[in-house]
Design an enzyme around this catalytic site. Structure first.
Site, PDB file in Angstrom:
ATOM      1  N   LYS A   1       0.776  -1.438  -0.079  1.00 34.16           N
ATOM      2  CA  LYS A   1       0.075  -0.070  -0.013  1.00 34.16           C
ATOM      3  C   LYS A   1       0.757   1.140  -0.096  1.00 34.16           C
ATOM      4  O   LYS A   1       0.552   2.120  -0.629  1.00 34.16           O
ATOM      5  CB  LYS A   1      -0.838   0.202   1.097  1.00 34.16           C
ATOM      6  CG  LYS A   1      -1.743  -1.318   1.293  1.00 34.16           C
ATOM      7  CD  LYS A   1      -2.850  -1.044   2.497  1.00 34.16           C
ATOM      8  CE  LYS A   1      -2.169  -1.198   3.831  1.00 34.16           C
ATOM      9  NZ  LYS A   1      -1.599  -2.444   4.252  1.00 34.16           N
TER      10      LYS A   1
ATOM     11  N   ARG B   1      -9.843   0.096   8.383  1.00 40.21           N
ATOM     12  CA  ARG B   1      -9.340  -1.155   8.697  1.00 40.21           C
ATOM     13  C   ARG B   1     -10.110  -2.158   9.307  1.00 40.21           C
ATOM     14  O   ARG B   1      -9.990  -3.268   9.460  1.00 40.21           O
ATOM     15  CB  ARG B   1      -7.864  -0.993   9.442  1.00 40.21           C
ATOM     16  CG  ARG B   1      -6.528  -1.628   8.874  1.00 40.21           C
ATOM     17  CD  ARG B   1      -5.498  -1.273   9.869  1.00 40.21           C
ATOM     18  NE  ARG B   1      -4.313  -1.651   9.563  1.00 40.21           N
ATOM     19  CZ  ARG B   1      -3.059  -1.182   9.119  1.00 40.21           C
ATOM     20  NH1 ARG B   1      -3.403   0.111   8.553  1.00 40.21           N
ATOM     21  NH2 ARG B   1      -2.133  -1.554   8.855  1.00 40.21           N
TER      22      ARG B   1
ATOM     23  N   ARG C   1      11.695  -6.284   5.754  1.00 37.93           N
ATOM     24  CA  ARG C   1      11.586  -4.880   5.395  1.00 37.93           C
ATOM     25  C   ARG C   1      12.575  -3.866   6.239  1.00 37.93           C
ATOM     26  O   ARG C   1      12.663  -4.288   7.757  1.00 37.93           O
ATOM     27  CB  ARG C   1      10.154  -4.408   5.798  1.00 37.93           C
ATOM     28  CG  ARG C   1       9.937  -2.875   5.373  1.00 37.93           C
ATOM     29  CD  ARG C   1       8.566  -2.667   5.115  1.00 37.93           C
ATOM     30  NE  ARG C   1       7.583  -2.904   6.263  1.00 37.93           N
ATOM     31  CZ  ARG C   1       6.437  -2.656   6.246  1.00 37.93           C
ATOM     32  NH1 ARG C   1       5.694  -2.374   5.019  1.00 37.93           N
ATOM     33  NH2 ARG C   1       5.570  -3.099   7.365  1.00 37.93           N
TER      34      ARG C   1
ATOM     35  N   ARG D   1      11.189  -2.029  11.700  1.00 41.60           N
ATOM     36  CA  ARG D   1      10.163  -1.476  12.720  1.00 41.60           C
ATOM     37  C   ARG D   1       9.836  -2.358  13.788  1.00 41.60           C
ATOM     38  O   ARG D   1       9.977  -3.650  13.480  1.00 41.60           O
ATOM     39  CB  ARG D   1       9.092  -1.337  11.805  1.00 41.60           C
ATOM     40  CG  ARG D   1       8.846   0.191  11.072  1.00 41.60           C
ATOM     41  CD  ARG D   1       7.640   0.046  10.029  1.00 41.60           C
ATOM     42  NE  ARG D   1       6.469  -0.262  10.539  1.00 41.60           N
ATOM     43  CZ  ARG D   1       5.223  -0.266   9.589  1.00 41.60           C
ATOM     44  NH1 ARG D   1       5.486   0.361   8.391  1.00 41.60           N
ATOM     45  NH2 ARG D   1       4.321  -0.853   9.903  1.00 41.60           N
TER      46      ARG D   1
ATOM     47  N   ARG E   1      -0.226  -9.070  13.706  1.00 44.60           N
ATOM     48  CA  ARG E   1      -0.662  -8.132  12.647  1.00 44.60           C
ATOM     49  C   ARG E   1      -1.331  -8.954  11.538  1.00 44.60           C
ATOM     50  O   ARG E   1      -2.251  -8.423  11.113  1.00 44.60           O
ATOM     51  CB  ARG E   1       0.424  -7.443  11.891  1.00 44.60           C
ATOM     52  CG  ARG E   1       0.965  -6.363  13.125  1.00 44.60           C
ATOM     53  CD  ARG E   1       2.329  -5.742  12.359  1.00 44.60           C
ATOM     54  NE  ARG E   1       2.013  -4.791  11.210  1.00 44.60           N
ATOM     55  CZ  ARG E   1       2.983  -4.487  10.394  1.00 44.60           C
ATOM     56  NH1 ARG E   1       4.105  -4.976  10.507  1.00 44.60           N
ATOM     57  NH2 ARG E   1       2.728  -3.695   9.450  1.00 44.60           N
TER      58      ARG E   1
END
Ligand code: AMP
Length: 211
Positions: A13, A86, A125, A158, A169
């Site tokens: 996204k 969400r 990531r 992160r 998540r």
């Protein structure tokens, strides 16, 4: 056209929003980015959101909706809602907000990516603490380890991309966010895009939808 970009964490996204902002001059509203900025400057909102984010849970609907309402009041055009709504409750509140503000959403674009690929994308990531540039240890490494190619800032993982948080998540996504597919199908605004391809290829399909 205003759009919603939704999908699981790691679906792309943020990457696609960045392309849309640069190439079609759209305005990105990313609730995740807004929360991270609030945490960085330790505002009341940031302090409230941080505990939920660090655990990989959703920030309560009331907090998110209030924040989005404030941003929408700034009256931007060609908005990309990235990471919001969400939950179905957020989607219903958004519909009410849109009516109140005389705005509408053209399409709710869902980025479809298989779970195994999402895991690889999220665990690998890395982000720059300075400018927010996004890297991946395998598919897009920095030239110098731990240092941003763009601004030289420190490149880190992160907190919520750590393996144990990712599981929460992804299960949170399945329980609360994936029902939005039905919600937007019923509303006649749903479009699905195969997000398991190169970012450029995905972008070209989204561009066609938006134009
Ligand atoms: P993201 O950068 O979109 O992956 O969001 C990072 C985290 O911010 C999420 O895991 C949630 O904890 C929180 N967050 C972002 N957007 C929302 C939202 N619309 N509703 C609830 N929590 C959110």
């Amino acid at each position: 056209m205003n759009i919603i970009l939704f999908g699981a964490p790691g679906a792309g996204k943020g990457t696609q929003s960045e392309f849309l902002v640069k190439r079609l001059d759209m305005t990105q509203i990313s609730t995740g980015d807004l929360f991270r900025a609030a945490i960085k400057s330790q505002t009341e909102l940031g302090i409230k959101a941080q505990a939920f984010m660090d655990r990989g849970q959703l920030v309560p609907d009331g907090i998110v909706i209030g924040m989005v309402e404030e941003v929408l009041q700034k009256g931007k055009k060609n908005i990309i809602l990235d990471g919001f709504p969400r939950t179905v409750a957020q989607a219903e509140s958004l519909d009410q907000l849109l009516v109140k503000m005389h705005l509408s959403i053209g399409k709710a674009i869902f980025l479809e990516v298989p779970m195994k690929i999402l895991m690889d994308r999220l665990t690998g990531r890395r982000v720059c603490k300075g400018c927010g540039a996004v890297y991946h240890i395998v598919s897009k490494p920095t030239k110098t380890e731990g240092k941003c190619d763009i601004c030289g800032g420190e490149v880190v993982q992160r907190n919520d991309d750590k393996a144990e948080v990712i599981e929460t998540r992804l299960s949170t996504y399945l329980e609360y966010t994936s029902p939005l597919k039905e919600f937007y199908k019923k509303a006649g605004r749903y479009v699905e895009v195969d997000g398991n391809r190169g970012a450029e290829e995905v972008y070209l399909e989204i561009e066609k939808i938006v134009k």
